[in-house]
Write a protein that holds these residues in place. Sequence first.
Motif, PDB file in Angstrom:
ATOM      1  N   THR A 169      -7.036  -4.713   5.913  1.00  0.00           N
ATOM      2  CA  THR A 169      -5.723  -4.522   6.523  1.00  0.00           C
ATOM      3  C   THR A 169      -5.431  -3.141   6.768  1.00  0.00           C
ATOM      4  OG1 THR A 169      -4.538  -6.428   5.491  1.00  0.00           O
ATOM      5  CG2 THR A 169      -2.978  -4.840   6.389  1.00  0.00           C
ATOM      6  N   LEU A 170      -4.967  -2.567   8.012  1.00  0.00           N
ATOM      7  CA  LEU A 170      -5.192  -1.184   8.255  1.00  0.00           C
ATOM      8  C   LEU A 170      -3.972  -1.002   9.268  1.00  0.00           C
ATOM      9  CD1 LEU A 170      -7.872   1.081   9.584  1.00  0.00           C
ATOM     10  CD2 LEU A 170      -5.722   0.932  11.060  1.00  0.00           C
ATOM     11  N   GLN A 195     -12.026  -4.063  16.044  1.00  0.00           N
ATOM     12  CA  GLN A 195     -13.399  -4.706  16.150  1.00  0.00           C
ATOM     13  C   GLN A 195     -13.984  -4.925  14.638  1.00  0.00           C
ATOM     14  OE1 GLN A 195     -15.926  -2.618  18.739  1.00  0.00           O
ATOM     15  NE2 GLN A 195     -14.481  -2.738  20.428  1.00  0.00           N
ATOM     16  N   VAL A 196     -13.488  -4.075  13.682  1.00  0.00           N
ATOM     17  CA  VAL A 196     -14.113  -4.160  12.345  1.00  0.00           C
ATOM     18  C   VAL A 196     -13.156  -4.427  11.221  1.00  0.00           C
ATOM     19  CG1 VAL A 196     -16.013  -2.799  12.997  1.00  0.00           C
ATOM     20  CG2 VAL A 196     -13.909  -1.729  12.038  1.00  0.00           C
ATOM     21  N   VAL A 197     -11.767  -4.656  11.486  1.00  0.00           N
ATOM     22  CA  VAL A 197     -10.747  -4.895  10.729  1.00  0.00           C
ATOM     23  C   VAL A 197      -9.894  -6.129  11.012  1.00  0.00           C
ATOM     24  CG1 VAL A 197      -8.634  -4.003   9.635  1.00  0.00           C
ATOM     25  CG2 VAL A 197     -10.439  -2.433  10.098  1.00  0.00           C
ATOM     26  N   ASP A 198      -9.884  -7.048  10.164  1.00  0.00           N
ATOM     27  CA  ASP A 198      -9.112  -8.248  10.401  1.00  0.00           C
ATOM     28  C   ASP A 198      -7.743  -8.108  10.930  1.00  0.00           C
ATOM     29  OD1 ASP A 198     -11.157  -9.571   9.425  1.00  0.00           O
ATOM     30  OD2 ASP A 198     -10.500 -10.283   7.578  1.00  0.00           O
ATOM     31  N   ALA A 241      -1.213  -2.568   2.376  1.00  0.00           N
ATOM     32  CA  ALA A 241      -2.099  -2.140   3.502  1.00  0.00           C
ATOM     33  C   ALA A 241      -3.461  -1.628   2.662  1.00  0.00           C
ATOM     34  CB  ALA A 241      -1.846  -1.297   4.396  1.00  0.00           C
ATOM     35  N   ASP A 242      -4.721  -2.088   3.066  1.00  0.00           N
ATOM     36  CA  ASP A 242      -5.864  -1.598   2.344  1.00  0.00           C
ATOM     37  C   ASP A 242      -6.196  -0.088   2.904  1.00  0.00           C
ATOM     38  OD1 ASP A 242      -6.602  -4.005   1.134  1.00  0.00           O
ATOM     39  OD2 ASP A 242      -7.280  -4.607   3.297  1.00  0.00           O
ATOM     40  N   ARG A 254      -2.159  -0.156  -1.156  1.00  0.00           N
ATOM     41  CA  ARG A 254      -2.284  -0.992  -2.200  1.00  0.00           C
ATOM     42  C   ARG A 254      -3.009   0.061  -3.367  1.00  0.00           C
ATOM     43  NH1 ARG A 254      -7.636  -1.712  -2.871  1.00  0.00           N
ATOM     44  NH2 ARG A 254      -8.844  -1.918  -0.877  1.00  0.00           N
ATOM     45  N   GLU A 255      -2.960  -0.576  -4.660  1.00  0.00           N
ATOM     46  CA  GLU A 255      -3.864   0.201  -5.531  1.00  0.00           C
ATOM     47  C   GLU A 255      -5.408   0.334  -5.098  1.00  0.00           C
ATOM     48  OE1 GLU A 255      -5.073  -0.143 -10.504  1.00  0.00           O
ATOM     49  OE2 GLU A 255      -3.695  -1.729  -9.353  1.00  0.00           O
ATOM     50  N   ASN A 256      -5.863   1.816  -5.227  1.00  0.00           N
ATOM     51  CA  ASN A 256      -7.238   1.846  -4.843  1.00  0.00           C
ATOM     52  C   ASN A 256      -7.240   1.876  -3.155  1.00  0.00           C
ATOM     53  OD1 ASN A 256      -8.192   2.629  -7.463  1.00  0.00           O
ATOM     54  ND2 ASN A 256      -8.356   0.305  -7.819  1.00  0.00           N
ATOM     55  N   GLY A 257      -6.300   1.790  -2.435  1.00  0.00           N
ATOM     56  CA  GLY A 257      -6.005   1.868  -1.066  1.00  0.00           C
ATOM     57  C   GLY A 257      -6.903   3.077  -0.483  1.00  0.00           C
TER      58      GLY A 257
END
Length: 208
Positions: free
Chosen positions: A32-33, A49-52, A91-92, A111-114
Amino acid sequence: MVLARSKFLEEGHYDFMRQFVKDKLVDHNIYTLIDGGCGQGYYTKEFKQVVDTVYGIDLSKEAIRYAAAHDKQSQYFVAGIFDMPFPDHSADCITSIFTPLPHEEVYRVLRENGIWIVVGPGPDHCIELKELMYDRPYKNDWPDTHMDHFECVSQDLISNKAVVEDVWSLLEMTPYRYNSPSSSLDKVKACKSLDTTFEFVVSIWRKI
């Protein structure tokens, strides 16, 4: 301005940087970006193209309208990066490519460690354009290597050189367009082509 920037970007001079960031998204398994300050979606549409799940936000209605018309896979919003329309820890990854850095808001939304990917100009970015416009051209400063509540994972300097035929559209990509005297702008208008260095610092930060 949106059309000028789109015209310049579609010529491919920044493609190598976009691909570099895209590869980093794969390396960090991003799902998630949020592309903050996405403009007309030049980077956003490629990241999809590379992120859901990909969101692009920008305050410019014209830029968002252009982005949404040319990319049906991502979701676009007219919104500010200092007040993002997303819940906490949602978000990641957030990308900030040539935008102001909303530290507190990025910390809230990640998110944590995002992962926060920040792209800015390298020391010699567009140095030839500065030499054309100014008597004493300056180099860009290296970005910070410390940020509260974030760990610096990596900082990479990447560069490429290319001949730019539409020098005025290149100028539209920079703050010099609005901060320079008319004499400097006239030099750009008279320039038919310019061998130009494109140099970027790509910093990756992890929320801690």
